[in-house]
Design a protein around this motif. Structure first.
Motif, PDB file in Angstrom:
ATOM      1  N   TYR A  39      -7.349 -37.698  23.758  1.00 56.80           N
ATOM      2  CA  TYR A  39      -8.247 -37.076  22.797  1.00 56.80           C
ATOM      3  C   TYR A  39      -8.874 -35.810  23.376  1.00 56.80           C
ATOM      4  O   TYR A  39      -9.927 -35.822  23.994  1.00 56.80           O
ATOM      5  N   ARG A  40      -8.170 -34.730  23.154  1.00 63.14           N
ATOM      6  CA  ARG A  40      -8.644 -33.392  23.480  1.00 63.14           C
ATOM      7  C   ARG A  40      -8.353 -32.493  22.288  1.00 63.14           C
ATOM      8  O   ARG A  40      -7.477 -32.783  21.468  1.00 63.14           O
ATOM      9  N   PHE A  41      -9.049 -31.367  22.190  1.00 64.13           N
ATOM     10  CA  PHE A  41      -8.832 -30.465  21.062  1.00 64.13           C
ATOM     11  C   PHE A  41      -7.444 -29.852  21.085  1.00 64.13           C
ATOM     12  O   PHE A  41      -6.860 -29.579  20.033  1.00 64.13           O
ATOM     13  N   ASP A  42      -6.893 -29.640  22.272  1.00 66.04           N
ATOM     14  CA  ASP A  42      -5.512 -29.170  22.350  1.00 66.04           C
ATOM     15  C   ASP A  42      -4.569 -30.140  21.650  1.00 66.04           C
ATOM     16  O   ASP A  42      -3.652 -29.730  20.927  1.00 66.04           O
TER      17      ASP A  42
ATOM     18  N   GLU B 228     -15.780 -44.433  21.970  1.00 69.05           N
ATOM     19  CA  GLU B 228     -15.200 -43.785  23.140  1.00 69.05           C
ATOM     20  C   GLU B 228     -14.334 -42.595  22.729  1.00 69.05           C
ATOM     21  O   GLU B 228     -14.327 -41.556  23.407  1.00 69.05           O
ATOM     22  N   ILE B 229     -13.618 -42.705  21.619  1.00 66.69           N
ATOM     23  CA  ILE B 229     -12.813 -41.594  21.126  1.00 66.69           C
ATOM     24  C   ILE B 229     -13.695 -40.372  20.881  1.00 66.69           C
ATOM     25  O   ILE B 229     -13.393 -39.254  21.325  1.00 66.69           O
ATOM     26  N   GLN B 230     -14.787 -40.570  20.169  1.00 69.47           N
ATOM     27  CA  GLN B 230     -15.655 -39.448  19.820  1.00 69.47           C
ATOM     28  C   GLN B 230     -16.337 -38.864  21.053  1.00 69.47           C
ATOM     29  O   GLN B 230     -16.484 -37.634  21.171  1.00 69.47           O
ATOM     30  N   LEU B 231     -16.752 -39.702  21.981  1.00 73.88           N
ATOM     31  CA  LEU B 231     -17.392 -39.186  23.184  1.00 73.88           C
ATOM     32  C   LEU B 231     -16.406 -38.390  24.033  1.00 73.88           C
ATOM     33  O   LEU B 231     -16.788 -37.395  24.672  1.00 73.88           O
ATOM     34  N   ARG B 232     -15.163 -38.790  24.046  1.00 77.93           N
ATOM     35  CA  ARG B 232     -14.163 -38.012  24.796  1.00 77.93           C
ATOM     36  C   ARG B 232     -13.987 -36.626  24.175  1.00 77.93           C
ATOM     37  O   ARG B 232     -13.865 -35.619  24.893  1.00 77.93           O
ATOM     38  N   LEU B 233     -13.947 -36.568  22.848  1.00 78.33           N
ATOM     39  CA  LEU B 233     -13.823 -35.264  22.200  1.00 78.33           C
ATOM     40  C   LEU B 233     -15.076 -34.423  22.421  1.00 78.33           C
ATOM     41  O   LEU B 233     -14.982 -33.210  22.666  1.00 78.33           O
ATOM     42  N   LEU B 234     -16.239 -35.044  22.338  1.00 75.71           N
ATOM     43  CA  LEU B 234     -17.468 -34.296  22.588  1.00 75.71           C
ATOM     44  C   LEU B 234     -17.529 -33.789  24.026  1.00 75.71           C
ATOM     45  O   LEU B 234     -18.009 -32.677  24.291  1.00 75.71           O
TER      46      LEU B 234
END
Length: 297
Positions: free
Chosen positions: A84-87, A208-214
Motif C-alpha cells: 500500500y503505497r501511492f505508486d 493498518e492499510i490506511q495508516l500505511r498509506l498515510l
C-alpha cells in the motif's frame, strides 16, 4: 456562462475486474466512443463520492470512476499481499485504464486523487487532455499548517504516539467532520456519504492499510517538485472547482496551481472538503463548459 446542451444521461454500470491479484470495482457510464473522464476519489471515500456527478456527465462523456485497493467495493488484501503505497495505487489505476482501452482522458483529482492522478500524468502525459482539480494540492503550503505539523514526527518514526493523530482520522466522528465542516448547504449532505466511508474504514484489517498509506504520504511531498515541473512545462488545460472552507487544503493550494498554470479557470464554492456533496450541479455545469472548449483528440 454560456449554457451547454445536456444529453440524456445513460445508466451507470457497476463492474469489477481483477488487477494485481485483487478485485477492483469501478463505475462506468456514457458512450464508449465519447471523450473520457477519469474520476479519482479522495480519502476516506471511494467512487461513491461521484454518484451525483456521473449522471450529470454521462450523456456526453464516457465516465469511469474506480475504487482503489482498500477503498469502497474494491478488494482490501492484507499489507502482506499488497504494497500500500501511492505508486502502487497509481499502477493499479493505470492498469485499469489500459484494460479499458482509454487512449486519452481528462483527469478529475480530489484529495488522494491528486497523488494518483499526477503520477498517471507524469507516466503518460500524452494521454492527458486536461485536469479538473477539486481540493487537491501540489505544494506543501496548500496544506493547513496544523496538519502538516503532525506529519513530520509520524514520517520520521512511526509509533503509537506519532500515529495517533492519523489513527484519529479513521474514527466515525472525523469521517463525518470531513463532510460537514464548512458545508454551507447542510441540508444537501446525505448521511449515506460518511456512513459508506466509515463502513470501508471499519473493515477488518483496514486500519493498518490506511495508516500505511498515510505514512507513505511523505512520498507525495517528495514528488511535489516533479508535479510542479509537469504543470509549468506542459501547461495542461485546467479547471479548478474548490470548496473554499476545506479544513485540510487551503486557498494557497489554489493560488499555487493558478501561478503554475496561468490559464487555469477557477471557481470557488461555499463548501467544504467534499464540495460535490452540496454543489454537484454547479460543478457539473463548469465541467461541461470546460470539456466543450478542449481541443479534439
Amino acid at each position: 456562462m454560456t449554457s451547454i446542451a445536456v444529453a440524456e444521461p445513460g445508466p451507470t454500470q457497476f463492474r469489477t475486474t481483477e488487477i494485481a491479484g485483487t478485485e477492483i470495482f469501478y463505475r462506468e457510464a456514457g458512450p464508449q466512443d465519447a471523450p473520457a473522464l477519469l474520476l479519482l476519489h479522495g480519502f476516506p471515500s471511494s467512487s461513491h463520492m461521484f454518484r451525483g456527478l456521473i449522471p450529470r456527465l454521462s450523456g456526453q462523456y464516457r465516465v469511469i470512476a474506480p475504487d482503489y485497493p482498500g477503498f469502497g467495493h474494491s478488494g482490501a488484501p492484507s499489507p502482506a499481499a499488497f504494497d500500500y503505497r501511492f505508486d502502487r495505487l497509481a499502477e493499479v489505476v493505470e492498469a485499469l485504464v489500459d484494460r479499458l482501452g482509454l487512449k486519452s482522458y481528462v483527469l478529475y483529482l480530489q484529495d488522494y486523487g491528486g497523488p494518483v492522478g499526477f503520477r498517471l500524468a507524469l507516466r503518460r502525459p500524452e494521454r492527458v487532455r486536461g485536469l479538473i482539480v477539486q481540493n487537491a494540492v501540489a505544494n506543501a503550503e496548500g496544506w493547513n499548517p496544523d496538519i502538516t505539523a503532525s506529519m513530520g514526527p509520524f514520517w520520521r518514526e512511526r509509533n503509537a504516539e506519532t500515529e495517533k493523530p492519523f489513527a484519529d482520522l479513521l474514527k466515525p466522528e472525523t469521517t463525518r467532520f470531513q463532510y460537514t465542516h464548512g458545508a454551507a448547504r447542510a441540508e444537501r449532505l446525505s448521511p449515506d456519504a460518511w456512513t459508506m466511508d466509515q463502513a470501508g474504514l471499519d473493515r477488518p484489517g483496514n486500519r493498518e492499510i490506511q495508516l500505511r498509506l498515510l505514512h507513505d504520504y511523505q512520498s507525495n511531498f517528495a514528488a511535489y517538485p516533479a508535479w510542479q515541473r509537469y504543470l509549468t512545462e506542459r501547461q495542461p488545460p485546467m479547471l479548478i472547482v474548490w470548496g473554499k472552507n476545506d479544513p485540510f487544503f487551503t486557498l494557497q493550494g489554489v493560488d499555487y496551481l493558478k501561478q503554475q498554470v496561468p490559464g487555469a479557470e477557477v471557481h470557488l464554492f461555499d463548501a467544504g472538503h467534499f464540495a460535490l456533496e452540496t454543489h454537484a450541479g454547479e460543478i457539473a455545469e463548469r465541467i461541461r463548459a470546460f470539456m466543450a472548449r478542449l481541443p479534439a483528440r
